[in-house]
Write a protein that holds these residues in place. Structure first.
Motif, PDB file in Angstrom:
ATOM      1  N   TRP A   1      35.414  22.297  14.518  1.00 11.76           N
ATOM      2  CA  TRP A   1      36.131  23.576  14.537  1.00 11.76           C
ATOM      3  C   TRP A   1      35.723  24.413  15.746  1.00 11.76           C
ATOM      4  O   TRP A   1      36.571  25.016  16.421  1.00 11.76           O
ATOM      5  N   ILE A   2      34.423  24.450  16.056  1.00  9.89           N
ATOM      6  CA  ILE A   2      33.945  25.213  17.219  1.00  9.89           C
ATOM      7  C   ILE A   2      34.533  24.643  18.509  1.00  9.89           C
ATOM      8  O   ILE A   2      34.981  25.387  19.400  1.00  9.89           O
TER       9      ILE A   2
ATOM     10  N   SER B   1      41.803  27.514  11.789  1.00  9.73           N
ATOM     11  CA  SER B   1      40.781  28.019  10.869  1.00  9.73           C
ATOM     12  C   SER B   1      41.266  27.940   9.427  1.00  9.73           C
ATOM     13  O   SER B   1      40.504  27.575   8.520  1.00  9.73           O
TER      14      SER B   1
END
Length: 600
Positions: A491-492, A592
């Motif tokens: 995700w980062i 997200s």
């Protein structure tokens, strides 16, 4: 004329072109002189990069003097520069037949063998050349190149250093030394040294540009590619199509699409089977709205069809592999086939994740560009969130009414569990976690029964030690949710990459679209092109909607800025910056949301 005669004694430059031609047709001129005239004319053409005509003149020279080993050698060099390595090897053998100690021919033959993947044979040829003449720096230089391809890096460096010891001013050796460098900065230093010695060494300018491209210095890289092509605009050397392609690739980054297409076409004219150049040309034609213009034009349509055949031929094995996987996922049954499907999904997921990490590494020096978009005001987040809600609502509504074929997406057919390549690594991680959770209950009851059984069989004096040991064991067991760590890590990575992707798309689909007709066309292209990343067909049509909203944002800021500054370039830059912010935050919220849903 025999092989002992020295070609260098002949002064070709003293004669005018008319005098040379007159001597070639004069029956009283000795055969040896005619051979020399043709040979030196060939050298002159080869030095200017016209290797085809040079070879023709070498062949005419050999008709007069078949045992002229130097002519055979230079014919081999010309063939090598054209990428005809097998033919060059045969010609070098001819030179060696006439002069067995021709170490130059052994050296060049070794290089050609290595290019064809016959590295050990090539190394043997270079060693033979060094045995004949230990002071021939070129043999040491080519030997270094071959050793590097054999992954014998230390020996390659030693051989290259020997070449530089014999000839510190060898631009070829400095070029190879740069290619051997593992780090970009030392490589640049070596290339700069080579250019200091030989400023018009086109091949080094090309290599220099490749390193700068890796460092993200796009403008400097483009200058290097252009310099290489300026020095040798009509060269027929094997790297030349790659230089044209590299220049086209860089021009795409700067949105100079017409020039980029011309570069790809030049690369294809030099190397008709250059699949990557044909693919990029096709993509830019589609993104730039020129595809249908080419379809309508008879000549361009024929060229376009040839480009398509080139693309399909270059990826034929990949297409066969994808087709096999699609058939496997669609029709294969049984436990073994399911294991194979899951294995392929994991392999592809790892490959996609590696590509993401590599792209992030390339953009590591420009992360501030990505982070600045997340510092936008709350209005930008609200606007992006509203666009996302409208898009998702439309997606759900359309999905309930579209026919089955519109729900098809190639990523689902290949991976079997995802409709978008971006989410594929996360989906795979969550599937592995779910499989582990299914297996865990099968073993858990056994661990619970052992202390109970022990408690019944042991006397009261042993109960406490057993409990204490059990407690210590539980303390030592650290339950780490690796799937959560990996998912958050992915995700980062995606959050950092999203602004770069958004900016790239905005420059293609929004910049320059200042009329409502252009906006509608570009928005449609924006939505449909996403089908390429594996989403369902109907989802591509749904994405026209957010594309339209981003275009409206671009137009509003563009028109406002243009009214204030009367500068079209500044207005376009401001519009792209504004639409990129909406687009990037839209994608960030969507990703997200999807990641959070998967984790829950």
């Amino acid at each position: 004329m025999s092989q002992d005669q020295d070609f260098s004694e002949f002064s070709y430059s003293r004669l005018t072109p008319e005098e040379r031609q007159a001597q070639l047709v004069d029956e009283n001129v000795p055969v040896a002189l005619k051979a020399l005239l043709l040979f030196h004319e060939g050298l002159h053409l080869a030095n200017s990069g016209n290797y085809q005509l040079a070879i023709a003149l070498y062949e005419r020279s050999l008709e007069f003097i078949p045992d002229a080993f130097e002519v055979w050698y230079h014919k081999g060099v010309a063939l090598s520069n054209l990428g005809r390595y097998k033919d060059a090897i045969a010609v070098y053998d001819k030179a060696i037949d006439w002069k067995p100690d021709c170490y130059e021919a052994f050296t060049e033959k070794g290089y050609c063998l290595s290019i064809l993947g016959r590295h050990k044979e090539g190394l043997a040829c270079c060693d033979k050349a060094i045995k004949i003449n230990p002071d021939y720096y070129k043999a040491w230089c080519d030997r270094a190149y071959i050793l590097a391809r054999l992954n014998r890096h230390k020996q390659a460096l030693s051989s290259c250093d020997k070449a530089l010891e014999l000839n510190p001013d060898s631009h070829e050796a400095w070029n190879v030394r740069g290619l051997l460098s593992n780090r970009p900065q030392p490589a640049l230093t070596c290339f700069e040294k080579a250019l200091e010695i030989q400023p018009d060494y086109a091949k080094v300018w090309y290599n220099h540009g490749l390193v700068l491209l890796r460092l993200g210095q796009n403008e400097k890289a483009l200058c290097c590619f252009e310099k290489a092509l300026e020095i040798k605009p009509n060269s027929q050397e094997f790297w030349h199509p790659q230089a044209w392609y590299a220049r086209g690739y860089m021009l795409v980054k700067f949105r100079r699409y017409e020039e980029a297409i011309a570069c790809f076409e030049k690369a294809l004219s030099l190397q008709p089977d250059y699949g990557t150049a044909a693919l990029y040309k096709l993509i830019i034609l589609i993104l730039n709205g020129k595809f249908f213009n080419h379809i309508a034009h008879p000549t361009k349509r024929k060229t376009l069809w040839q480009d398509l055949k080139t693309i399909l031929y270059s990826i034929k094995y990949l297409l066969i592999g994808f087709l096999a996987i699609i058939i496997l996922n669609t029709y294969a049954k049984g436990a073994g086939m399911m294991v194979l499907q899951e294995t392929l999904s994991v392999v592809f997921s790892v490959g996609i994740l590696c590509l993401f990490i590599w792209e992030l590494w390339l953009n590591r020096s420009n992360l501030k560009f990505a982070l600045q978009f997340y510092k936008r005001g709350i209005i930008t987040y609200i606007r992006a969130f509203l666009i996302l809600i409208i898009t998702l609502s439309t997606f759900v509504g359309v999905a309930s009414v579209v026919p089955p074929f519109m729900r098809w997406g190639w990523a689902s057919a290949v991976f079997g569990n995802s409709g978008n390549l971006v989410f594929q690594p996360i989906t795979t991680v969550q599937k592995i976690k779910a499989a582990q959770e299914v297996e865990q209950p099968k073993t858990a009851p056994r661990l619970e029964k052992q202390p109970q059984a022990a408690a019944k069989t042991e006397n009261s004096t042993k109960v406490e030690p057993v409990k204490e040991a059990s407690q210590n064991q539980k303390l030592l067991e650290i339950n780490i949710d690796y799937s959560l760590i990996i998912t958050v890590g992915i995700w980062i990575v995606l959050m950092l990459l999203v602004p770069f992707w958004a900016n790239f798309e905005e420059k293609i689909f929004r910049q320059g679209a200042n009329t409502w007709k252009q906006i509608l066309i570009r928005s449609t292209q924006f939505g449909l092109v996403h089908i390429l990343v594996g989403i369902p067909i109907f989802a591509g049509f749904v994405l026209i909607l957010p594309g339209f909203f981003f275009a409206c944002r671009y137009k509003y800021i563009h028109d406002k800025n243009l009214k204030q500054t009367n500068d079209e370039k500044m207005a376009q830059a401001a519009g792209v910056e504004a639409s990129t912010a909406d687009h990037a935050i839209y994608n960030a919220i969507l990703i997200s949301f999807v990641v959070a849903a998967m984790l829950m």
